[in-house]
Structures are given as structure tokens and as C-alpha cells.
Design a protein around this motif. Sequence first.
Motif, PDB file in Angstrom:
ATOM      1  N   GLN A  17       0.842  -1.197   0.000  1.00 43.37           N
ATOM      2  CA  GLN A  17       0.000   0.000   0.000  1.00 43.37           C
ATOM      3  C   GLN A  17       0.874   1.244   0.000  1.00 43.37           C
ATOM      4  OE1 GLN A  17      -3.385  -0.011   2.584  1.00 43.37           O
ATOM      5  NE2 GLN A  17      -3.432   2.212   2.711  1.00 43.37           N
ATOM      6  N   TYR A  18       0.507   2.163  -0.848  1.00 41.71           N
ATOM      7  CA  TYR A  18       1.159   3.464  -0.882  1.00 41.71           C
ATOM      8  C   TYR A  18       0.328   4.412  -0.033  1.00 41.71           C
ATOM      9  CZ  TYR A  18       2.707   7.973  -2.645  1.00 41.71           C
ATOM     10  OH  TYR A  18       3.156   9.259  -2.731  1.00 41.71           O
ATOM     11  N   CYS A  19       0.942   5.037   0.956  1.00 46.08           N
ATOM     12  CA  CYS A  19       0.240   5.954   1.860  1.00 46.08           C
ATOM     13  C   CYS A  19       0.778   7.364   1.646  1.00 46.08           C
ATOM     14  CB  CYS A  19       0.454   5.527   3.312  1.00 46.08           C
ATOM     15  SG  CYS A  19      -0.154   3.876   3.681  1.00 46.08           S
ATOM     16  N   ARG A  20      -0.118   8.276   1.293  1.00 47.25           N
ATOM     17  CA  ARG A  20       0.290   9.663   1.068  1.00 47.25           C
ATOM     18  C   ARG A  20       0.258  10.477   2.354  1.00 47.25           C
ATOM     19  NH1 ARG A  20      -2.772   7.940  -2.872  1.00 47.25           N
ATOM     20  NH2 ARG A  20      -4.691   8.738  -1.963  1.00 47.25           N
ATOM     21  N   GLN A  21      -0.554  10.037   3.321  1.00 43.87           N
ATOM     22  CA  GLN A  21      -0.716  10.781   4.568  1.00 43.87           C
ATOM     23  C   GLN A  21      -0.667   9.818   5.742  1.00 43.87           C
ATOM     24  OE1 GLN A  21      -4.506  12.666   4.234  1.00 43.87           O
ATOM     25  NE2 GLN A  21      -3.952  13.827   2.420  1.00 43.87           N
ATOM     26  N   GLU A  22      -0.405  10.364   6.923  1.00 43.08           N
ATOM     27  CA  GLU A  22      -0.359   9.539   8.124  1.00 43.08           C
ATOM     28  C   GLU A  22      -1.702   8.846   8.364  1.00 43.08           C
ATOM     29  OE1 GLU A  22       0.547   9.946  12.874  1.00 43.08           O
ATOM     30  OE2 GLU A  22       1.649  11.259  11.497  1.00 43.08           O
ATOM     31  N   ALA A  23      -2.799   9.488   7.983  1.00 45.97           N
ATOM     32  CA  ALA A  23      -4.129   8.902   8.160  1.00 45.97           C
ATOM     33  C   ALA A  23      -4.263   7.586   7.388  1.00 45.97           C
ATOM     34  CB  ALA A  23      -5.209   9.886   7.726  1.00 45.97           C
ATOM     35  N   GLU A  24      -3.612   7.485   6.244  1.00 46.37           N
ATOM     36  CA  GLU A  24      -3.657   6.246   5.464  1.00 46.37           C
ATOM     37  C   GLU A  24      -2.829   5.150   6.144  1.00 46.37           C
ATOM     38  OE1 GLU A  24      -2.401   7.979   1.757  1.00 46.37           O
ATOM     39  OE2 GLU A  24      -4.442   7.941   0.983  1.00 46.37           O
ATOM     40  N   THR A  25      -1.713   5.532   6.748  1.00 49.28           N
ATOM     41  CA  THR A  25      -0.919   4.576   7.527  1.00 49.28           C
ATOM     42  C   THR A  25      -1.738   4.103   8.723  1.00 49.28           C
ATOM     43  OG1 THR A  25       1.162   5.636   6.849  1.00 49.28           O
ATOM     44  CG2 THR A  25       1.228   4.260   8.842  1.00 49.28           C
ATOM     45  N   ALA A  26      -2.420   5.027   9.385  1.00 46.21           N
ATOM     46  CA  ALA A  26      -3.277   4.685  10.527  1.00 46.21           C
ATOM     47  C   ALA A  26      -4.387   3.728  10.096  1.00 46.21           C
ATOM     48  CB  ALA A  26      -3.862   5.953  11.138  1.00 46.21           C
ATOM     49  N   SER A  27      -4.972   3.965   8.933  1.00 46.12           N
ATOM     50  CA  SER A  27      -6.045   3.111   8.433  1.00 46.12           C
ATOM     51  C   SER A  27      -5.542   1.687   8.177  1.00 46.12           C
ATOM     52  CB  SER A  27      -6.623   3.709   7.153  1.00 46.12           C
ATOM     53  OG  SER A  27      -7.625   2.868   6.618  1.00 46.12           O
ATOM     54  N   LEU A  28      -4.376   1.563   7.568  1.00 46.49           N
ATOM     55  CA  LEU A  28      -3.799   0.239   7.321  1.00 46.49           C
ATOM     56  C   LEU A  28      -3.504  -0.463   8.650  1.00 46.49           C
ATOM     57  CD1 LEU A  28      -2.743  -1.948   5.416  1.00 46.49           C
ATOM     58  CD2 LEU A  28      -0.539  -0.737   5.407  1.00 46.49           C
ATOM     59  N   ALA A  29      -2.951   0.262   9.614  1.00 44.44           N
ATOM     60  CA  ALA A  29      -2.661  -0.318  10.930  1.00 44.44           C
ATOM     61  C   ALA A  29      -3.948  -0.770  11.614  1.00 44.44           C
ATOM     62  CB  ALA A  29      -1.913   0.678  11.801  1.00 44.44           C
ATOM     63  N   LYS A  30      -5.024   0.006  11.455  1.00 36.00           N
ATOM     64  CA  LYS A  30      -6.311  -0.356  12.050  1.00 36.00           C
ATOM     65  C   LYS A  30      -6.865  -1.624  11.392  1.00 36.00           C
ATOM     66  CE  LYS A  30      -8.745   2.912  13.575  1.00 36.00           C
ATOM     67  NZ  LYS A  30      -9.568   4.109  13.791  1.00 36.00           N
TER      68      LYS A  30
END
Length: 183
Positions: A17-30
Motif C-alpha cells: 500500500q502506498y500511503c500519502r498521509q499519516e491517516a492512510e498509515t493509521a487506516s492500514l494499521a487499524k
Amino acid sequence: MTQNQTPQASPQASLKQYCRQEAETASLAKQLAISIAQWILATPTGHLNIALEGDLGAGKTTLARYLIQGLGHEGKVKSPTYTLCEPYELTSHQKAFTAHHFDLYRMRDPLEWQEAGFAEYFDVPGFCLIEWPEKAEGTIPAFDIQIQLMAGEQENERTISLNAFSAEGKKILKNIQAIANSI
């Protein structure tokens, strides 16, 4: 795989997954947290080993924080850079388990890992999440999941690759894909 790490067999499953923002990293972690919680419900005495790999500043501790909080920890998730290990007692679906978050960055010798007595944590229901696993040079049990983070050009931009190296890891990744498809 980071430099100096022993190569593992080919992954049984992979997700990138390519994450442009920290929120996308948070979503993947969730999503990973939900998948682990489902796995714990099905395997209450099971244990997973998860490697977190990437250069300094790639977002390993950030991903770990969102993962542990996604599993219900309400307090601060500290970087275990100086303590080497921070345990988190968690409960999911009335099943107790422990997340042991390791940061081996400061280790100079694999013997430090063995002498610290951390081996017993790899038999406890839950999982061990290990940043900088290459510092233990093959003294850690095999990983079920390897998470590689590569920082991008922008501060919160990163590419995150998840690789499963066991049947249990493969179940976790398949659950993440099912969760992502249902969102």
C-alpha cells in the motif's frame, strides 16, 4: 528486507500500500489490528511474530502505535528504544493477550538479545512486534509477517509492504484484504 538480515523463504501472501498521509498509515494499521483481533478470537492461545523493517524515520513506531491502539490500548504507546521492550496487556472479544513491542535499534550484539531473556515472550498468547530485527541477527524465531516501510519524498508519504511467511500470517493478510474491500 533490510541490510544484513537473513533472507527468508518466498512469502505465501503479500500486500502493498502506498500511503500519502499519516491517516492512510493509521487506516492500514487499524485494518491489521482488526485482522489480528479476528485471528486471536479464532486462536486464543496463538502467537504471531511480526517484523517491522525500514530506515530510520520510515514510520515503524507510528505504525506500531496505531496497531496497538487499534487493538484497544488507550494510553500512550511509547517507543521502546531505551527499554528494548514495552508490553501491552490487551483484550479482544474477552480474550486476553499481550503485544510485546520491541525496538532493537540500540543493540550492538545479538548476544544482548539472548542475555536480556526475551525468548519467553515468544510463547505468550498475542504477538511480538519487532523494530530493527536485523540487530538480533537470526536469534529471533521465524516471522509470520514482515512489514517493510519505505519513506517517500514527503514527510508522511510511505510505501508499506506486508509479507506473510506462515499460514497464520497468510490468514492475517487475507483478512486485511477482505476488510479493505468491505470499506
